[in-house]
Design a protein around this motif. Structure first.
Motif, PDB file in Angstrom:
ATOM      1  N   LEU A  11       0.609  -1.256   0.061  1.00 58.15           N
ATOM      2  CA  LEU A  11      -0.069   0.187  -0.077  1.00 58.15           C
ATOM      3  C   LEU A  11       0.890   1.346  -0.059  1.00 58.15           C
ATOM      4  O   LEU A  11       0.276   2.251  -0.604  1.00 58.15           O
ATOM      5  CB  LEU A  11      -0.829   0.004   1.165  1.00 58.15           C
ATOM      6  CG  LEU A  11      -2.159  -0.957   1.123  1.00 58.15           C
ATOM      7  CD1 LEU A  11      -2.792  -0.991   2.400  1.00 58.15           C
ATOM      8  CD2 LEU A  11      -2.969  -0.932   0.116  1.00 58.15           C
ATOM      9  N   VAL A  14       1.668   1.619  -3.537  1.00 57.52           N
ATOM     10  CA  VAL A  14       0.674   2.193  -4.244  1.00 57.52           C
ATOM     11  C   VAL A  14       0.677   3.886  -3.982  1.00 57.52           C
ATOM     12  O   VAL A  14       0.421   4.642  -5.079  1.00 57.52           O
ATOM     13  CB  VAL A  14      -0.639   1.683  -4.213  1.00 57.52           C
ATOM     14  CG1 VAL A  14      -1.737   2.192  -4.465  1.00 57.52           C
ATOM     15  CG2 VAL A  14      -0.469   0.083  -4.492  1.00 57.52           C
ATOM     16  N   ASP A  15       0.600   4.101  -2.916  1.00 57.12           N
ATOM     17  CA  ASP A  15       0.464   5.536  -2.748  1.00 57.12           C
ATOM     18  C   ASP A  15       1.543   6.161  -3.248  1.00 57.12           C
ATOM     19  O   ASP A  15       1.369   7.425  -3.903  1.00 57.12           O
ATOM     20  CB  ASP A  15       0.626   5.956  -1.065  1.00 57.12           C
ATOM     21  CG  ASP A  15      -0.779   5.339  -0.301  1.00 57.12           C
ATOM     22  OD1 ASP A  15      -1.731   5.499  -1.133  1.00 57.12           O
ATOM     23  OD2 ASP A  15      -0.916   5.332   0.871  1.00 57.12           O
ATOM     24  N   LYS A  30      -8.878   7.681  -3.465  1.00 60.70           N
ATOM     25  CA  LYS A  30      -7.613   6.849  -3.169  1.00 60.70           C
ATOM     26  C   LYS A  30      -7.608   5.711  -2.296  1.00 60.70           C
ATOM     27  O   LYS A  30      -7.172   4.595  -2.146  1.00 60.70           O
ATOM     28  CB  LYS A  30      -6.600   8.125  -2.652  1.00 60.70           C
ATOM     29  CG  LYS A  30      -5.095   7.434  -2.471  1.00 60.70           C
ATOM     30  CD  LYS A  30      -4.381   8.745  -1.885  1.00 60.70           C
ATOM     31  CE  LYS A  30      -2.734   8.305  -1.779  1.00 60.70           C
ATOM     32  NZ  LYS A  30      -2.082   9.466  -1.434  1.00 60.70           N
ATOM     33  N   ARG A  31      -8.587   6.085  -0.985  1.00 60.77           N
ATOM     34  CA  ARG A  31      -8.696   4.827  -0.031  1.00 60.77           C
ATOM     35  C   ARG A  31      -9.455   3.726  -0.794  1.00 60.77           C
ATOM     36  O   ARG A  31      -9.173   2.409  -0.552  1.00 60.77           O
ATOM     37  CB  ARG A  31      -9.364   5.451   1.122  1.00 60.77           C
ATOM     38  CG  ARG A  31      -9.886   4.495   2.120  1.00 60.77           C
ATOM     39  CD  ARG A  31     -10.445   5.125   3.542  1.00 60.77           C
ATOM     40  NE  ARG A  31     -11.439   5.927   3.217  1.00 60.77           N
ATOM     41  CZ  ARG A  31     -11.486   7.235   3.382  1.00 60.77           C
ATOM     42  NH1 ARG A  31     -10.327   7.942   3.371  1.00 60.77           N
ATOM     43  NH2 ARG A  31     -12.539   7.716   3.035  1.00 60.77           N
ATOM     44  N   SER A  34      -6.993   2.004  -3.051  1.00 57.77           N
ATOM     45  CA  SER A  34      -6.123   0.952  -2.296  1.00 57.77           C
ATOM     46  C   SER A  34      -6.839  -0.256  -1.626  1.00 57.77           C
ATOM     47  O   SER A  34      -6.132  -1.046  -1.761  1.00 57.77           O
ATOM     48  CB  SER A  34      -5.575   2.008  -0.771  1.00 57.77           C
ATOM     49  OG  SER A  34      -4.755   2.749  -1.394  1.00 57.77           O
ATOM     50  N   ASN A  35      -8.015  -0.114  -1.196  1.00 59.54           N
ATOM     51  CA  ASN A  35      -8.648  -1.250  -0.967  1.00 59.54           C
ATOM     52  C   ASN A  35      -8.964  -2.182  -2.004  1.00 59.54           C
ATOM     53  O   ASN A  35      -8.978  -3.345  -1.803  1.00 59.54           O
ATOM     54  CB  ASN A  35     -10.169  -0.638  -0.076  1.00 59.54           C
ATOM     55  CG  ASN A  35      -9.917   0.108   1.242  1.00 59.54           C
ATOM     56  OD1 ASN A  35      -8.968  -0.245   1.839  1.00 59.54           O
ATOM     57  ND2 ASN A  35     -11.050   0.734   1.516  1.00 59.54           N
TER      58      ASN A  35
END
Length: 123
Positions: A11, A14-15, A30-31, A34-35
């Motif tokens: 993660l 990814v960020d 964005k969350r 990521s999920n």
């Protein structure tokens, strides 16, 4: 390395890649992204529709650039790809999707395909 640590690092990758490609995602999107990536990498899902923060073809370009850079940095992200069907963007886990398709073909039931482009739809 502990499994939770692997996913935390993924993660983080990814960020950092979102920032590197200049994709300006809202915090909620964005969350969500990521999920979705976490669900694909853990095997919870094989495919997920990306229907947030962007329109085609910009969404496809941003996802493709993000995954290109992320796959360079993390082995766990290597099986992820972008799939486009009828102007809809999906993130897929290549092995997960192929295993799902193969297992559904092994079912004892006969599969029926529905042609939705005819009116009325027909088998």
């Amino acid at each position: 390395m502990e499994e939770a640590q692997v996913f935390d690092e993924m993660l983080t990758v990814v960020d950092s890649c979102i920032a590197r490609v200049g994709w300006r995602l809202r915090p909620h999107s964005k969350r969500h992204l990521s999920n979705d990536i976490l669900a694909l990498c853990t095997g919870l899902r094989s495919v997920t529709l990306v229907d947030y923060d962007g329109v085609m073809p910009e969404l496809q370009v941003n996802l493709s650039r993000l995954l290109y850079h992320a796959r360079q940095e993390s082995m766990i992200l290597k099986p992820l790809r972008v799939m486009i069907i009828s102007d809809m963007a999906y993130l897929i886990h290549v092995r997960g999707l192929s295993e799902l398709a193969f297992s559904s073909l092994q079912l004892p039931h006969q599969l029926h395909l529905l042609d939705t482009e005819t009116d009325p739809p027909r088998l």
